[in-house]
Motif scaffolding. Structure first.
Motif, PDB file in Angstrom:
ATOM      1  N   LEU A 158      51.648  41.208  30.609  1.00 14.20           N
ATOM      2  CA  LEU A 158      50.219  41.410  30.357  1.00 14.20           C
ATOM      3  C   LEU A 158      49.436  40.278  30.992  1.00 14.20           C
ATOM      4  O   LEU A 158      49.817  39.110  30.895  1.00 14.20           O
ATOM      5  CB  LEU A 158      49.956  41.495  28.857  1.00 14.20           C
ATOM      6  CG  LEU A 158      50.575  42.714  28.167  1.00 14.20           C
ATOM      7  CD1 LEU A 158      50.349  42.635  26.666  1.00 14.20           C
ATOM      8  CD2 LEU A 158      50.030  44.010  28.727  1.00 14.20           C
ATOM      9  N   ASP A 159      48.376  40.614  31.679  1.00 15.21           N
ATOM     10  CA  ASP A 159      47.523  39.691  32.434  1.00 15.21           C
ATOM     11  C   ASP A 159      48.160  39.202  33.732  1.00 15.21           C
ATOM     12  O   ASP A 159      47.614  38.330  34.398  1.00 15.21           O
ATOM     13  CB  ASP A 159      47.066  38.491  31.596  1.00 15.21           C
ATOM     14  CG  ASP A 159      46.081  38.895  30.516  1.00 15.21           C
ATOM     15  OD1 ASP A 159      45.314  39.860  30.752  1.00 15.21           O
ATOM     16  OD2 ASP A 159      46.072  38.279  29.445  1.00 15.21           O
ATOM     17  N   LEU A 160      49.302  39.761  34.102  1.00 15.69           N
ATOM     18  CA  LEU A 160      49.943  39.388  35.356  1.00 15.69           C
ATOM     19  C   LEU A 160      49.119  39.946  36.515  1.00 15.69           C
ATOM     20  O   LEU A 160      48.760  41.123  36.512  1.00 15.69           O
ATOM     21  CB  LEU A 160      51.359  39.964  35.408  1.00 15.69           C
ATOM     22  CG  LEU A 160      52.281  39.459  36.509  1.00 15.69           C
ATOM     23  CD1 LEU A 160      52.653  38.003  36.253  1.00 15.69           C
ATOM     24  CD2 LEU A 160      53.529  40.315  36.575  1.00 15.69           C
ATOM     25  N   PRO A 161      48.772  39.121  37.507  1.00 13.79           N
ATOM     26  CA  PRO A 161      48.014  39.628  38.654  1.00 13.79           C
ATOM     27  C   PRO A 161      48.834  40.631  39.462  1.00 13.79           C
ATOM     28  O   PRO A 161      50.054  40.485  39.595  1.00 13.79           O
ATOM     29  CB  PRO A 161      47.722  38.382  39.496  1.00 13.79           C
ATOM     30  CG  PRO A 161      48.256  37.222  38.763  1.00 13.79           C
ATOM     31  CD  PRO A 161      49.043  37.705  37.597  1.00 13.79           C
ATOM     32  N   VAL A 162      48.143  41.639  39.980  1.00 11.26           N
ATOM     33  CA  VAL A 162      48.786  42.685  40.772  1.00 11.26           C
ATOM     34  C   VAL A 162      48.160  42.696  42.163  1.00 11.26           C
ATOM     35  O   VAL A 162      46.939  42.735  42.307  1.00 11.26           O
ATOM     36  CB  VAL A 162      48.624  44.068  40.105  1.00 11.26           C
ATOM     37  CG1 VAL A 162      49.274  45.154  40.956  1.00 11.26           C
ATOM     38  CG2 VAL A 162      49.205  44.061  38.699  1.00 11.26           C
ATOM     39  N   TYR A 163      49.034  42.654  43.171  1.00 12.18           N
ATOM     40  CA  TYR A 163      48.606  42.658  44.570  1.00 12.18           C
ATOM     41  C   TYR A 163      49.289  43.802  45.295  1.00 12.18           C
ATOM     42  O   TYR A 163      50.400  44.196  44.939  1.00 12.18           O
ATOM     43  CB  TYR A 163      49.007  41.346  45.263  1.00 12.18           C
ATOM     44  CG  TYR A 163      48.255  40.145  44.760  1.00 12.18           C
ATOM     45  CD1 TYR A 163      47.098  39.710  45.394  1.00 12.18           C
ATOM     46  CD2 TYR A 163      48.701  39.445  43.650  1.00 12.18           C
ATOM     47  CE1 TYR A 163      46.406  38.608  44.925  1.00 12.18           C
ATOM     48  CE2 TYR A 163      48.011  38.342  43.166  1.00 12.18           C
ATOM     49  CZ  TYR A 163      46.864  37.930  43.814  1.00 12.18           C
ATOM     50  OH  TYR A 163      46.180  36.836  43.338  1.00 12.18           O
ATOM     51  N   THR A 164      48.640  44.303  46.341  1.00 11.92           N
ATOM     52  CA  THR A 164      49.286  45.294  47.195  1.00 11.92           C
ATOM     53  C   THR A 164      50.189  44.571  48.179  1.00 11.92           C
ATOM     54  O   THR A 164      50.087  43.352  48.366  1.00 11.92           O
ATOM     55  CB  THR A 164      48.270  46.125  47.997  1.00 11.92           C
ATOM     56  OG1 THR A 164      47.570  45.258  48.888  1.00 11.92           O
ATOM     57  CG2 THR A 164      47.305  46.861  47.089  1.00 11.92           C
ATOM     58  N   LYS A 165      51.042  45.327  48.827  1.00 13.75           N
ATOM     59  CA  LYS A 165      51.943  44.782  49.843  1.00 13.75           C
ATOM     60  C   LYS A 165      51.147  44.079  50.947  1.00 13.75           C
ATOM     61  O   LYS A 165      51.586  43.079  51.493  1.00 13.75           O
ATOM     62  CB  LYS A 165      52.784  45.916  50.422  1.00 13.75           C
ATOM     63  CG  LYS A 165      53.832  45.497  51.404  1.00 13.75           C
ATOM     64  CD  LYS A 165      54.649  46.701  51.837  1.00 13.75           C
ATOM     65  CE  LYS A 165      55.673  46.304  52.878  1.00 13.75           C
ATOM     66  NZ  LYS A 165      56.451  47.474  53.323  1.00 13.75           N
ATOM     67  N   SER A 166      49.948  44.586  51.237  1.00 10.45           N
ATOM     68  CA  SER A 166      49.110  43.997  52.283  1.00 10.45           C
ATOM     69  C   SER A 166      48.273  42.814  51.780  1.00 10.45           C
ATOM     70  O   SER A 166      47.487  42.255  52.526  1.00 10.45           O
ATOM     71  CB  SER A 166      48.208  45.065  52.904  1.00 10.45           C
ATOM     72  OG  SER A 166      47.358  45.622  51.925  1.00 10.45           O
ATOM     73  N   GLY A 167      48.435  42.447  50.494  1.00 12.97           N
ATOM     74  CA  GLY A 167      47.780  41.242  49.978  1.00 12.97           C
ATOM     75  C   GLY A 167      46.469  41.449  49.243  1.00 12.97           C
ATOM     76  O   GLY A 167      45.823  40.474  48.855  1.00 12.97           O
ATOM     77  N   VAL A 168      46.052  42.678  49.016  1.00 10.81           N
ATOM     78  CA  VAL A 168      44.802  42.954  48.299  1.00 10.81           C
ATOM     79  C   VAL A 168      45.031  42.755  46.798  1.00 10.81           C
ATOM     80  O   VAL A 168      45.972  43.317  46.230  1.00 10.81           O
ATOM     81  CB  VAL A 168      44.301  44.393  48.572  1.00 10.81           C
ATOM     82  CG1 VAL A 168      43.054  44.697  47.741  1.00 10.81           C
ATOM     83  CG2 VAL A 168      44.025  44.582  50.048  1.00 10.81           C
ATOM     84  N   HIS A 169      44.166  41.954  46.160  1.00  8.86           N
ATOM     85  CA  HIS A 169      44.269  41.727  44.714  1.00  8.86           C
ATOM     86  C   HIS A 169      43.649  42.916  43.997  1.00  8.86           C
ATOM     87  O   HIS A 169      42.450  43.164  44.099  1.00  8.86           O
ATOM     88  CB  HIS A 169      43.543  40.430  44.342  1.00  8.86           C
ATOM     89  CG  HIS A 169      43.643  40.094  42.896  1.00  8.86           C
ATOM     90  ND1 HIS A 169      42.638  39.461  42.221  1.00  8.86           N
ATOM     91  CD2 HIS A 169      44.630  40.300  41.985  1.00  8.86           C
ATOM     92  CE1 HIS A 169      42.999  39.291  40.953  1.00  8.86           C
ATOM     93  NE2 HIS A 169      44.207  39.797  40.798  1.00  8.86           N
ATOM     94  N   LEU A 170      44.469  43.660  43.263  1.00  9.84           N
ATOM     95  CA  LEU A 170      43.985  44.846  42.561  1.00  9.84           C
ATOM     96  C   LEU A 170      43.416  44.519  41.190  1.00  9.84           C
ATOM     97  O   LEU A 170      42.489  45.156  40.732  1.00  9.84           O
ATOM     98  CB  LEU A 170      45.119  45.862  42.396  1.00  9.84           C
ATOM     99  CG  LEU A 170      45.692  46.450  43.677  1.00  9.84           C
ATOM    100  CD1 LEU A 170      46.854  47.367  43.356  1.00  9.84           C
ATOM    101  CD2 LEU A 170      44.614  47.172  44.460  1.00  9.84           C
ATOM    102  N   GLY A 171      43.996  43.547  40.524  1.00 10.91           N
ATOM    103  CA  GLY A 171      43.555  43.210  39.172  1.00 10.91           C
ATOM    104  C   GLY A 171      44.706  42.654  38.370  1.00 10.91           C
ATOM    105  O   GLY A 171      45.641  42.071  38.928  1.00 10.91           O
ATOM    106  N   LYS A 172      44.651  42.881  37.035  1.00 13.85           N
ATOM    107  CA  LYS A 172      45.681  42.384  36.129  1.00 13.85           C
ATOM    108  C   LYS A 172      46.210  43.509  35.257  1.00 13.85           C
ATOM    109  O   LYS A 172      45.478  44.432  34.914  1.00 13.85           O
ATOM    110  CB  LYS A 172      45.106  41.295  35.221  1.00 13.85           C
ATOM    111  CG  LYS A 172      44.743  40.033  35.950  1.00 13.85           C
ATOM    112  CD  LYS A 172      44.284  38.977  34.976  1.00 13.85           C
ATOM    113  CE  LYS A 172      43.994  37.684  35.730  1.00 13.85           C
ATOM    114  NZ  LYS A 172      43.677  36.595  34.821  1.00 13.85           N
ATOM    115  N   ILE A 173      47.476  43.398  34.879  1.00 13.97           N
ATOM    116  CA  ILE A 173      48.074  44.381  33.978  1.00 13.97           C
ATOM    117  C   ILE A 173      47.458  44.202  32.594  1.00 13.97           C
ATOM    118  O   ILE A 173      47.444  43.105  32.053  1.00 13.97           O
ATOM    119  CB  ILE A 173      49.603  44.198  33.896  1.00 13.97           C
ATOM    120  CG1 ILE A 173      50.226  44.418  35.269  1.00 13.97           C
ATOM    121  CG2 ILE A 173      50.197  45.158  32.856  1.00 13.97           C
ATOM    122  CD1 ILE A 173      51.711  44.099  35.330  1.00 13.97           C
TER     123      ILE A 173
END
Length: 92
Positions: A11-26
Motif C-alpha cells: 500500500l502506497d507503493l509507487p507504480v511506474y510503467t516500463k517506459s518510466g511514467v509514474h502512474l500513482g500509488k497502490i
C-alpha cells in the motif's frame, strides 16, 4: 529463499510503467476469494488534479506487473482506467 512483501508494504507503493511514467500509488489490493489470488492492484493517479477531475483509478492485473521491489512496482505500458462509483441513492 522466496522473497515476499507484506500488504502494508504494498500500500502506497509507487507504480511506474516500463517506459518510466509514474502512474500513482497502490491504494487497494483486490483478492479473488475463490482462487485466493490477487485479482487487481488499484492505483490512485499520481496527478492529484487529474484524479480529482475524472474520478478514475487504474486497475493493474497481476499479468501486467513486470517487477515489484520494496521501492516500486513496474507494469506494462497498458493500464485500465476505471470510473469510481460515487455513493448516490438508487433511482427506481
Amino acid at each position: 529463499m522466496e522473497q515476499s512483501l507484506k500488504t502494508k508494504q504494498l500500500l502506497d507503493l509507487p507504480v511506474y510503467t516500463k517506459s518510466g511514467v509514474h502512474l500513482g500509488k497502490i491504494v487497494e489490493i483486490r483478492i479473488d476469494m475463490t482462487r485466493h489470488q490477487v485479482q487487481h492492484y488499484v492505483v490512485r493517479r499520481a496527478d492529484l488534479l487529474q484524479s480529482l477531475l475524472d474520478k478514475s483509478e487504474l486497475l493493474i492485473a497481476p499479468s501486467q506487473v513486470i517487477s515489484v521491489t520494496k521501492k516500486k512496482m513496474v507494469v506494462d505500458d497498458t493500464t485500465t482506467p476505471v470510473r469510481v462509483a460515487i455513493d448516490a441513492p438508487a433511482s427506481i
